[in-house]
Structures are given as C-alpha cells and as structure tokens.
Enzyme design. Sequence first.
Site, PDB file in Angstrom:
ATOM      1  N   LYS A 229       0.840  -1.145   0.035  1.00 49.78           N
ATOM      2  CA  LYS A 229       0.116  -0.230  -0.002  1.00 49.78           C
ATOM      3  C   LYS A 229       0.849   1.235   0.089  1.00 49.78           C
ATOM      4  CE  LYS A 229       0.895   1.632   4.268  1.00 49.78           C
ATOM      5  NZ  LYS A 229       1.829   2.492   4.954  1.00 49.78           N
TER       6      LYS A 229
ATOM      7  N   VAL B 222      11.145  -4.185   2.371  1.00 49.80           N
ATOM      8  CA  VAL B 222      11.004  -4.440   4.068  1.00 49.80           C
ATOM      9  C   VAL B 222      11.190  -3.289   4.944  1.00 49.80           C
ATOM     10  CG1 VAL B 222      12.070  -5.932   5.810  1.00 49.80           C
ATOM     11  CG2 VAL B 222      11.891  -6.937   3.647  1.00 49.80           C
TER      12      VAL B 222
ATOM     13  N   GLY C  29       5.187  -6.233   5.926  1.00 51.59           N
ATOM     14  CA  GLY C  29       4.752  -7.282   7.113  1.00 51.59           C
ATOM     15  C   GLY C  29       3.452  -7.297   7.204  1.00 51.59           C
TER      16      GLY C  29
ATOM     17  N   ASP D 280      -2.581  -1.609   9.756  1.00 51.32           N
ATOM     18  CA  ASP D 280      -2.555  -2.019   8.461  1.00 51.32           C
ATOM     19  C   ASP D 280      -2.985  -3.398   7.961  1.00 51.32           C
ATOM     20  OD1 ASP D 280      -1.551   0.641   8.564  1.00 51.32           O
ATOM     21  OD2 ASP D 280       0.254   0.029   7.892  1.00 51.32           O
TER      22      ASP D 280
END
Length: 315
Positions: free
Chosen positions: A11, A110, A117, A151
């Site tokens: 996103k 990352v 994640g 999220d």
Amino acid sequence: MRAITVRVPAKVNLQLAVGPLREDGYHDLVNVFHAVSLFDEVTAAEPGDLVDPGDPRGLGGPIRVMVRGASAAEVPVDESNLAVRAAQALARSAGRSYRAELVIDKAIPVAGGMAGGSADAAAALVACNELWGLGLPVEDLMEIAADIGSDVPFALLGGTAVGTGRGERLTPLETTGTFHWVFALADGGLSTPRVYGECDRLRAAAGAGVPRPVASEPLLAALREGDAEGLGRALCNDLQPAALSLRPSLARTLEAGRELGALGAIVSGSGPTCAFLAESQAHAAGLAAALGEDGEICRSAVTASGPVPGAMPAD
Ligand code: C5P
C-alpha cells in the site's frame, strides 16, 4: 501436496493525517490507503511439505516460516514475523493447535512504509483459513487482522479505502480508473514507532496544537473523478517531516522526482520508500528509469499501478 498460495499487495498512503498521541500509544488517523501492484506471495502448506527442516532460517514449532527474495535476510523468522503471529491468532480463534509451514516470497520493500509485514499477515490469514478448512468469513478475518496491526485489515480489503481510529476501521472509496506510480526504494528501513515518535517530538518542539485529522475533500474528489493531476496536488503525509528528519537524504529523492515531472511526490507511510504519481504507464516507466539510473537518488525505482484487490488466492 496441499499448499495454498495467496498474493497480497503493498500500500501507499495517499493521505496520512495524524492526530495527537493517544493514551494507548497510538495516534488517531485519517489514513487513505491505496493498494498497488507490488505483491508478496505467501504459501501455506501442511508441515513437512515446504520448509526444509534443515534450513536455519526456518522456525521450529507449530507455525514455521521461511522467507525468499532479495531482502529475505531482513525479515525475522521468529514469532515477531507478522505472518506467524497472524496464523497463530487464527488457530487460537478456532480453538485448535493447527500446524502450518509458511513460505513468504518477498517483493514488497522491508520496513519501507508500504506495509509489507502487514500484507504477509493478511495473506497468511487467507491462506491458513483455506488450508485448515475453517471457512471463516472475511469479517472474522478482519477482526483478527486488526489485532495483529493497524494496516493488516486494509491488506485483506485492498482497493482504496479510508481508515480511521488507528487506521483499522475501514470504509472503501469509489475511484475511477488506474493511477500509475513509481516507488523509489531506499537502502535500509525506518522503524514505524520511531517515525511516529519523531513526529510527536517535532510537534512538541514547534509548540503548536495538533488538529483532529480530517479527510481531504480535494483528494477524495480527485479519486472519484480519476483526476491524476488533482490527486498529485492533494497527496499529503503528516509523517513526512519526521521521516525526512530521520533520513534527510529523502528530500533529494522527492525533489528529483518533482524535477522529472512527477504529478506528486510523497514519502510512503513512515518511509523511507518515496512514491511518485505519474501521468501514464509510459511516464511512470521513464520516471523510474531516470530515478533509478542515478545511484545517489535511490537504491532502485520500480513502477506499479493501483488500485488493485487485497489478499487473494494466486490462481
Ligand atoms: O499497529 P501497528 O503495530 O502496525 O503499529 C506499529 C506502531 O506504529 C505502533 O506501535 C505505534 O508506535 C505506531 N502507530 C501509531 N498510531 C497508529 C498506528 C501505528 O502511533 N495509528
């Protein structure tokens, strides 16, 4: 071999309006999430099928995980891995000690501000729900997702949506057409709690009050109308000054994108990835090539488009 592969998008935050620090350590947000076509894949399988038991990166126990891809070494494979936590939470909610082996094929940066994640957690929920034959409806997965991280629910939903509360209460937004993006990837990540902390520190130092976060009407209108220029002008991220304070070189990255004709340039979430809105797919390709060829501006630049759907089986 029974294995379920789920594809899940990254996103970018089109608006990230951050309210004052709450007593629980979170901030109230107005968070306009937009899912873009950079995907991780998470494969869940019965134990013994996927993760090589001799692989030192695999974790022992009922849920094991292994990560593949260029930045695999940066992803934890212990219980701090959000995909492991999501699978464990799903098993607990079903009241059984299910087992699974997860393989994450990592393409989302990352600690890059693109919710990689969280995406893996959402994908693990969808994959294990299927693998274990639980048949939980998406509403139930959403509740478990919100406990894993702010999220994670959006990574299940995808598309474009506004998140309130700490970002987990979602309302889908109607949008028109496809937006074309370039993401400038940085070396090394930024810790999300650290960036929020820096935001609080900068605000306290400035001494001004923190207004209640409110959705940007010009931004919502641009999304509704498919107006890329309007969207480019309306992009806004309250975490950007904090990300720039912790990583001053990002100012140069943003400036380079603007000079190359991006319609908008913004730090993605808590950074350090920078997002640039382009006029078209061809414009995005040219912008990515120009940003990527100068090693001083960013590590590399990739193109993507949005909105795209949330976590779903790959085939
Ligand atoms: O929800 P999640 O675990 O992803 O959040 C990571 C960290 O980001 C939190 O511990 C908190 O420091 C910060 N955060 C925040 N306000 C939010 C969301 C996240 O301060 N609304």
